[in-house]
Design a protein around this motif. Structure first.
Motif, mmCIF file in Angstrom:
data_model
loop_
_atom_site.group_PDB
_atom_site.id
_atom_site.type_symbol
_atom_site.label_atom_id
_atom_site.label_comp_id
_atom_site.label_asym_id
_atom_site.label_seq_id
_atom_site.Cartn_x
_atom_site.Cartn_y
_atom_site.Cartn_z
ATOM 1 N N UNK A 86 29.440 27.616 39.617
ATOM 2 C CA UNK A 86 29.599 27.868 40.979
ATOM 3 C C UNK A 86 30.931 28.205 41.465
ATOM 4 N N UNK A 87 31.964 27.368 40.873
ATOM 5 C CA UNK A 87 33.611 27.402 41.318
ATOM 6 C C UNK A 87 33.758 28.619 40.568
ATOM 7 N N UNK A 88 33.865 28.984 39.547
ATOM 8 C CA UNK A 88 34.147 30.022 39.139
ATOM 9 C C UNK A 88 33.968 31.310 39.687
ATOM 10 N N UNK A 89 32.589 31.578 40.220
ATOM 11 C CA UNK A 89 31.861 32.411 40.976
ATOM 12 C C UNK A 89 32.637 32.929 42.274
ATOM 13 N N UNK A 147 26.369 31.740 43.698
ATOM 14 C CA UNK A 147 25.523 32.259 42.469
ATOM 15 C C UNK A 147 24.835 33.717 42.851
ATOM 16 N N UNK A 148 24.009 33.737 43.977
ATOM 17 C CA UNK A 148 23.431 34.940 44.450
ATOM 18 C C UNK A 148 24.118 36.043 44.534
ATOM 19 N N UNK A 149 25.251 35.843 45.389
ATOM 20 C CA UNK A 149 26.176 36.814 45.673
ATOM 21 C C UNK A 149 26.921 37.696 44.769
ATOM 22 N N UNK A 150 27.373 36.639 43.584
ATOM 23 C CA UNK A 150 28.187 37.298 42.567
ATOM 24 C C UNK A 150 27.457 36.987 41.150
ATOM 25 N N UNK A 151 26.074 37.329 41.232
ATOM 26 C CA UNK A 151 25.183 37.260 39.933
ATOM 27 C C UNK A 151 25.526 38.357 39.133
ATOM 28 N N UNK A 152 25.393 38.198 37.749
ATOM 29 C CA UNK A 152 25.606 39.091 36.761
ATOM 30 C C UNK A 152 24.574 39.971 36.465
ATOM 31 N N UNK A 153 23.424 39.638 36.707
ATOM 32 C CA UNK A 153 22.266 40.870 36.674
ATOM 33 C C UNK A 153 21.224 40.284 37.605
ATOM 34 N N UNK A 291 33.523 16.654 42.717
ATOM 35 C CA UNK A 291 34.963 16.973 42.946
ATOM 36 C C UNK A 291 35.001 18.466 42.999
ATOM 37 N N UNK A 292 34.496 19.245 42.174
ATOM 38 C CA UNK A 292 34.288 20.631 42.406
ATOM 39 C C UNK A 292 33.532 21.170 43.719
ATOM 40 N N UNK A 293 32.607 20.447 44.382
ATOM 41 C CA UNK A 293 32.120 20.720 45.604
ATOM 42 C C UNK A 293 33.336 20.488 46.487
ATOM 43 N N UNK A 294 33.919 19.570 46.402
ATOM 44 C CA UNK A 294 35.057 19.217 47.525
ATOM 45 C C UNK A 294 36.195 20.423 47.480
ATOM 46 N N UNK A 295 36.297 20.813 46.083
ATOM 47 C CA UNK A 295 37.373 21.953 45.796
ATOM 48 C C UNK A 295 36.838 23.139 46.534
ATOM 49 N N UNK A 296 35.510 23.681 46.293
ATOM 50 C CA UNK A 296 34.749 24.514 47.004
ATOM 51 C C UNK A 296 34.937 24.518 48.514
ATOM 52 N N UNK A 297 34.769 23.353 49.083
ATOM 53 C CA UNK A 297 34.931 23.334 50.425
ATOM 54 C C UNK A 297 36.457 23.523 51.276
ATOM 55 N N UNK A 298 37.315 23.183 50.249
ATOM 56 C CA UNK A 298 38.718 23.240 50.713
ATOM 57 C C UNK A 298 38.999 24.730 50.598
ATOM 58 N N UNK A 299 38.447 25.631 49.579
ATOM 59 C CA UNK A 299 38.866 26.775 49.438
ATOM 60 C C UNK A 299 38.002 27.744 50.656
ATOM 61 N N UNK A 300 37.040 27.149 51.057
ATOM 62 C CA UNK A 300 36.264 28.019 52.118
ATOM 63 C C UNK A 300 36.304 27.102 53.458
#
Length: 356
Positions: A86-89, A147-153, A291-300
Motif C-alpha cells: 500500500x505504501x508503494x502504491x 490498493x483499489x485506485x492503483x490496482x494492476x489489473x 509505522x508505514x501507516x503513520x508514514x502514509x498519514x504524514x504523506x496525505x
C-alpha cells in the motif's frame, strides 16, 4: 530432521542395519548396494508426501517452502524487510501531487500540524502497542483506497464478487465494477463494522496484513467489484485471531442484515484456503505495518491528534519507562551471571596436590 539419504547410506549410521548385522563382519558390496536401494526408496517415499510405512507425511507449517514466484520482496505480510504494497502504491499519487503543487505554485496553506518547542511538548495518544482506533481505521481505509485506485489489473474470484454474492438485497447496478469507491465510502463501511463488533485498532492493522497476504498468495486484485467482501473476510479472520473474545459469524449477520451465515462460512473457508492457512503475524511485521501507516498519514496530511504533554501523562510515561528499564536490567543481570560463571572457568587455578 536430517538428510534421509545421508543417514541411511552408511550402514554404520543406520540403527536398523546395525541391529540386522548383529555385530558381525563388515558388510560386503551386495549389502551396501541394498542400503543404497533402501535409501533411494525412502527418499522417493518422502518426496511423495508419504513415509516408508505408507502413512501420510504431514509437513510442519514452519518447514513449508514458498513458491519461487513468492519472493522476499513480494511478501510484505510475511517478511519484515519487504516494503508494504500500500505504501508503494501511494507514492505515485504523493509524487504527482507534490509535483503539481510545485508547478502551479500552490501554497500549502495554513499549517495545521503542531510542533514541539522548549516549553511545550506535543504528543499523540497512538503507540505501536496501543494505536488510536479512529486514526488507525482512517489510515487502513486509505491504504485500501490506494490498493483499489492503483490496482494492476482486475483479477478476482467469484467468491468475492459482489454481483454473485451480494451483501444487501438491493440490486447491484451493471456498472458496479467501473466506479472506484472514495476514501470516505470505504471508511464508513469499515467504521460501521468496527463500531458494531467493538473491534480494536490492532485488529485493523492485522486486517490490512491479511488483505495484502491474500492479494499476494491468490494473485488477485482488490477492485470495485470485490473490495467489500475481501475487507469483510479480512476483518472476520483478524477478529478471530487477534481478539480473545471473537465475534461469531452469526453476529456479523446481525450487522449486515441481508447476508447469511452459510455465505459467511463459505467466504471464511475460501479466505483461509487462499492464505494457505497462514494466519501468523510476527511482531516485526505488525510493527512495520504500523509505522508505514503513520508514514502514509504524514504523506496525505492525516495528522494524528496532538495534545500538549501534561504533568499526569508525563509521570505515567516515566513510570512505564522505569518499569521497562528495571525489567531489562534484571534480564541483563541474569545474562551476565550466566556468562560470568562460564568466563570464570577459564581463570580457575588449581592448587598443587599435597602428597603425604
Amino acid at each position: 530432521m536430517g538428510n534421509t539419504v545421508t543417514c541411511c547410506v552408511s550402514p554404520d549410521a543406520s540403527p536398523k542395519l546395525s541391529r540386522a548385522r548383529g555385530g558381525g563382519a563388515a558388510p560386503g558390496p551386495e549389502r551396501r548396494a541394498d542400503a543404497y536401494q533402501v535409501a533411494a526408496a525412502a527418499a522417493e517415499a518422502e518426496a511423495g508426501d508419504s513415509d516408508p510405512g505408507g502413512g501420510p507425511h504431514l509437513q510442519h507449517i514452519s518447514d513449508r517452502e514458498f513458491p519461487d514466484d513468492l519472493a522476499l520482496e513480494s511478501n510484505p505480510s510475511d517478511h519484515p524487510r519487504a516494503s508494504t504494497i500500500f505504501l508503494s502504491k501511494s507514492q505515485t499519487d504523493v509524487r504527482e501531487k507534490r509535483k503539481s503543487n510545485h508547478i502551479n505554485h500552490v501554497s500549502p496553506g495554513q499549517l495545521t500540524k503542531k510542533y514541539s518547542s522548549c516549553s511545550t511538548i506535543f504528543i499523540d495518544d497512538s503507540t505501536v502497542s496501543q494505536p488510536n482506533l479512529r486514526s488507525t481505521i482512517k489510515c487502513v481505509t486509505l491504504a485500501i483506497y490506494y490498493h483499489i485506485k492503483n490496482r494492476d489489473s482486475v483479477r478476482s474470484l467469484d467468491i468475492f464478487d459482489e454481483k454473485s454474492h451480494p451483501l444487501t438485497r438491493e440490486e447491484v447496478p451493471d456498472d458496479y465494477s467501473k466506479h472506484d469507491p472514495d476514501h470516505k465510502h470505504i471508511y464508513r463501511f469499515v467504521r460501521t463494522l468496527f463500531s458494531a463488533a467493538q473491534l480494536t485498532a490492532e485488529c485493523a492493522i492485522v486486517t490490512l496484513v491479511y488483505l495484502e497476504r491474500l492479494l499476494t498468495y491468490a494473485e488477485i486484485d482488490i477492485c470495485p467489484s470485490n473490495w467489500k467482501r475481501i475487507v469483510l473476510g479480512a476483518i472476520l479472520l483478524a477478529s478471530k485471531v487477534w481478539d480473545d473474545q471473537a465475534v461469531w459469524n452469526v453476529d456479523y449477520c446481525q450487522i449486515l442484515k441481508d447476508i447469511t451465515v452459510e455465505d459467511m462460512n463459505e467466504m471464511e473457508r475460501h479466505f483461509l484456503e487462499l492464505l494457505q492457512f497462514n494466519i501468523n503475524v510476527p511482531a516485526s511485521v505488525y510493527a512495520k505495518y504500523y509505522f508505514d501507516l503513520r508514514s502514509l498519514a504524514d504523506d496525505n496530511n492525516l495528522n494524528f491528534l496532538l495534545e500538549p504533554l501534561s504533568k499526569e501523562r508525563a509521570q505515567k510515561l516515566e513510570a512505564i519507562s522505569r518499569l521497562c528499564e528495571d525489567k531489562y536490567k534484571d534480564l541483563s543481570k541474569a545474562a551476565m551471571r550466566r556468562s560470568f560463571s562460564a568466563d570464570n572457568l577459564v581463570g580457575i587455578r588449581r592448587s598443587n596436590a599435597i602428597l603425604s
